[in-house]
Design a protein around this motif. Structure first.
Motif, PDB file in Angstrom:
ATOM      1  N   TYR A   1      41.574  42.522  33.001  1.00  0.00           N
ATOM      2  CA  TYR A   1      42.651  42.088  31.248  1.00  0.00           C
ATOM      3  C   TYR A   1      43.303  40.840  30.868  1.00  0.00           C
ATOM      4  CZ  TYR A   1      46.718  43.259  33.244  1.00  0.00           C
ATOM      5  OH  TYR A   1      48.372  43.419  34.667  1.00  0.00           O
ATOM      6  N   ILE A   2      43.354  40.338  31.603  1.00  0.00           N
ATOM      7  CA  ILE A   2      44.252  38.506  31.378  1.00  0.00           C
ATOM      8  C   ILE A   2      43.527  38.118  31.305  1.00  0.00           C
ATOM      9  CG2 ILE A   2      46.307  39.078  33.433  1.00  0.00           C
ATOM     10  CD1 ILE A   2      45.450  37.573  35.512  1.00  0.00           C
ATOM     11  N   ARG A   3      42.184  37.779  31.551  1.00  0.00           N
ATOM     12  CA  ARG A   3      40.798  37.571  31.373  1.00  0.00           C
ATOM     13  C   ARG A   3      41.295  36.259  30.303  1.00  0.00           C
ATOM     14  NH1 ARG A   3      35.920  38.351  28.305  1.00  0.00           N
ATOM     15  NH2 ARG A   3      36.023  40.282  27.236  1.00  0.00           N
ATOM     16  N   LYS A   4      41.547  36.087  29.491  1.00  0.00           N
ATOM     17  CA  LYS A   4      41.959  35.551  28.113  1.00  0.00           C
ATOM     18  C   LYS A   4      43.362  34.442  28.051  1.00  0.00           C
ATOM     19  CE  LYS A   4      39.090  37.831  24.421  1.00  0.00           C
ATOM     20  NZ  LYS A   4      38.849  38.683  23.605  1.00  0.00           N
ATOM     21  N   SER A   5      44.091  34.943  29.075  1.00  0.00           N
ATOM     22  CA  SER A   5      45.469  34.129  29.523  1.00  0.00           C
ATOM     23  C   SER A   5      45.198  33.174  30.310  1.00  0.00           C
ATOM     24  CB  SER A   5      46.449  35.050  30.187  1.00  0.00           C
ATOM     25  OG  SER A   5      46.291  36.626  29.137  1.00  0.00           O
ATOM     26  N   ALA A   6      45.693  32.335  29.774  1.00  0.00           N
ATOM     27  CA  ALA A   6      45.649  30.713  30.403  1.00  0.00           C
ATOM     28  C   ALA A   6      46.782  30.895  31.992  1.00  0.00           C
ATOM     29  CB  ALA A   6      46.171  29.521  29.833  1.00  0.00           C
ATOM     30  N   LEU A   7      46.821  31.226  33.181  1.00  0.00           N
ATOM     31  CA  LEU A   7      47.437  31.672  33.942  1.00  0.00           C
ATOM     32  C   LEU A   7      48.454  30.020  33.785  1.00  0.00           C
ATOM     33  CD1 LEU A   7      46.375  33.899  36.126  1.00  0.00           C
ATOM     34  CD2 LEU A   7      47.527  34.570  33.961  1.00  0.00           C
ATOM     35  N   PHE A   8      49.369  29.380  34.349  1.00  0.00           N
ATOM     36  CA  PHE A   8      50.359  28.424  34.916  1.00  0.00           C
ATOM     37  C   PHE A   8      51.293  28.217  36.279  1.00  0.00           C
ATOM     38  CE2 PHE A   8      53.160  29.453  31.293  1.00  0.00           C
ATOM     39  CZ  PHE A   8      54.355  29.107  31.342  1.00  0.00           C
ATOM     40  N   THR A   9      52.388  29.631  36.110  1.00  0.00           N
ATOM     41  CA  THR A   9      53.266  29.100  37.733  1.00  0.00           C
ATOM     42  C   THR A   9      52.431  31.186  37.940  1.00  0.00           C
ATOM     43  OG1 THR A   9      54.490  28.548  36.191  1.00  0.00           O
ATOM     44  CG2 THR A   9      55.070  29.509  38.055  1.00  0.00           C
ATOM     45  N   ASP A  10      52.538  31.417  38.704  1.00  0.00           N
ATOM     46  CA  ASP A  10      51.753  32.268  39.831  1.00  0.00           C
ATOM     47  C   ASP A  10      53.321  32.945  40.543  1.00  0.00           C
ATOM     48  OD1 ASP A  10      49.853  33.415  38.736  1.00  0.00           O
ATOM     49  OD2 ASP A  10      48.598  31.151  39.912  1.00  0.00           O
ATOM     50  N   PHE A  11      54.015  33.754  41.040  1.00  0.00           N
ATOM     51  CA  PHE A  11      54.703  35.127  41.825  1.00  0.00           C
ATOM     52  C   PHE A  11      53.843  35.606  42.492  1.00  0.00           C
ATOM     53  CE2 PHE A  11      56.261  33.313  37.577  1.00  0.00           C
ATOM     54  CZ  PHE A  11      57.526  32.682  38.316  1.00  0.00           C
TER      55      PHE A  11
END
Length: 434
Positions: free
Chosen positions: A306-316
């Motif tokens: 479901y996050i396929r349209k989100s651009a991830l820039f910082t991961d935790f």
């Protein structure tokens, strides 16, 4: 042997001076100096020597051989104290050149540009002020200390407060309540030995606060603990105890007898992430581009959930305190999938990929940089701790830096690479239809 009268006689400094003067005169007498070699100079008086030095400075410069001798003696003294330096000798072949694997790596201009971009973000995260608490909250903290029995509670010191911090003034009271809540939850989790999901409540409180601050672009704090690198071509492979990254359609490794070596895909996930959501216009363009692709490729990141349209820039990545736990490994596997995703579509890989891993109280940050064909992790570096009030404010200060970087620098990268790629695919599809 001197007589008793001579031993009892007091020391005569004038007589001693005359004796020394006569000895020097005898040493420099013309008869004695005549037998010396030509290059030997007699001892000059100080006034004559200084006059000669000022008149002929080059004449009195130390020779090159003397300088080399002093350097050699100094090096011998250093080796005697510290030991000689151990320099590995390279095996030479051919025309005396070292083997290619033993040559010193020379960074390409592209790699240098990547390191420079990572250094810019590194110095912003590293060089933070000592005082990270807004001065307007000092009275509130002092009042809370006065209300405790016998003033047993320790609060921030006076030097921990500062004016003009980059926080919205209207959010400061709420931000202080969040800090107090995180402090209590972290203390309870540590006392009870809570699971990492329970520690995630402290992360959720801090990340959700940043989504409410006014910004030009919409930002989300997403729980992605159920989102894996489910695209086979982006997974990191484990083969014979080694971790390899390659696409699924590449040639499979073989053993010495020619048979295929079994490999195991690693589809590790992380717990939280900060992401940018495209606006309605950009989302329509992305949907149109996705219609021309395979189902597994329809994603802006390494996951097709479901996050396929989100651009991830910082991961935790979160881990409860444990001696054998290392959140950095799992975070590195996740970032490796993001790097392969960028290379698959031909997107620019010059930007660093920030990561944060939480190990109980302690937060660390790191930067992943694509250098050559590999992925290099810079870090980990201390971000703060949820054990103290000052440590939580340090986390907030650095989180604000990461969010500002994501909403400015990463946003520009998203437009120059992902949106340009999507518009190009849409234009190609429309050209074929016409």
């Amino acid at each position: 042997m001197a007589s008793t009268s001579d031993q009892s006689r007091p020391f005569d400094i004038l007589q001693w001076r005359d004796d020394v003067s006569s000895t020097v005169r005898a040493r420099n007498s013309p008869d004695r100096l005549a037998g010396r070699r030509k290059h030997t100079r007699p001892i000059r008086r100080p006034s004559r020597y200084l006059a000669d030095v000022s008149a002929n400075p080059q004449k009195h410069q130390p020779s090159r051989s003397g300088i080399r001798t002093r350097k050699r003696k100094l090096k011998m003294e250093q080796d005697e104290h510290y030991g000689p330096p151990t320099i590995p000798k390279l095996e030479k072949r051919g025309r005396g050149r070292p083997r290619k694997s033993e040559q010193q790596y020379r960074a390409s201009p592209e790699d240098k540009a990547k390191v420079d971009k990572a250094a810019d973000l590194y110095w912003k995260l590293d060089d933070i002020p000592h005082a990270v608490i807004p001065s307007s909250l000092e009275a509130s903290y002092e009042a809370e200390i006065e209300d405790t029995p016998n003033k047993s509670r320790r609060g921030p010191r006076h030097i921990d407060y500062q004016h003009n911090l980059p926080y919205p003034p209207h959010r400061l009271p709420t931000l202080k309540q969040i800090v107090d809540s995180v402090l209590k939850k972290a203390a309870w989790n540590h006392k009870r030995g809570a699971h990492e999901r329970q520690w995630g409540a402290t992360v959720d409180l801090l990340l959700e606060e940043f989504t409410l601050w006014p910004r030009e672009v919409e930002m989300k704090a997403l729980n992605v603990e159920n989102c894996t690198v489910d695209i086979e071509a982006l997974r990191t492979k484990i083969n014979s105890g080694q971790i390899l990254s390659y696409k699924a359609e590449s040639v499979a490794p073989r053993s010495d007898d020619g048979s295929d070596v079994p490999s195991q895909s690693v589809s590790k996930m992380v717990d939280w992430t900060l992401a940018l959501d495209p606006d309605n216009e950009d989302e329509d363009i992305i949907d149109t581009a996705f219609n021309t692709m395979n189902c597994g490729e329809c994603s802006l990141n390494q996951s097709s959930s479901y996050i396929r349209k989100s651009a991830l820039f910082t991961d935790f990545e979160l881990k409860k305190p444990h001696p054998g736990s290392d959140p950095g490994v799992q975070l590195a596997l996740w970032e490796s999938g993001a790097l392969l995703k960028k290379r698959w579509h031909g997107w620019d890989t010059s930007l660093p990929m920030p990561g944060v891993f939480v190990d109980g109280y302690v937060w660390h940050w790191c930067l992943f940089v694509a250098v050559g064909k590999g992925l290099v992790m810079l870090g980990p570096f201390l971000m703060g701790t949820t054990e103290t009030v000052v440590g939580i404010w340090q986390i907030i200060y650095r989180l604000n830096i990461l969010v500002n970087w994501g909403t400015t620098t990463y946003k520009q990268w998203l437009r120059d690479n992902v949106m340009t790629w999507a518009r190009r695919r849409v234009a190609i599809t429309e050209g074929r239809k016409s």
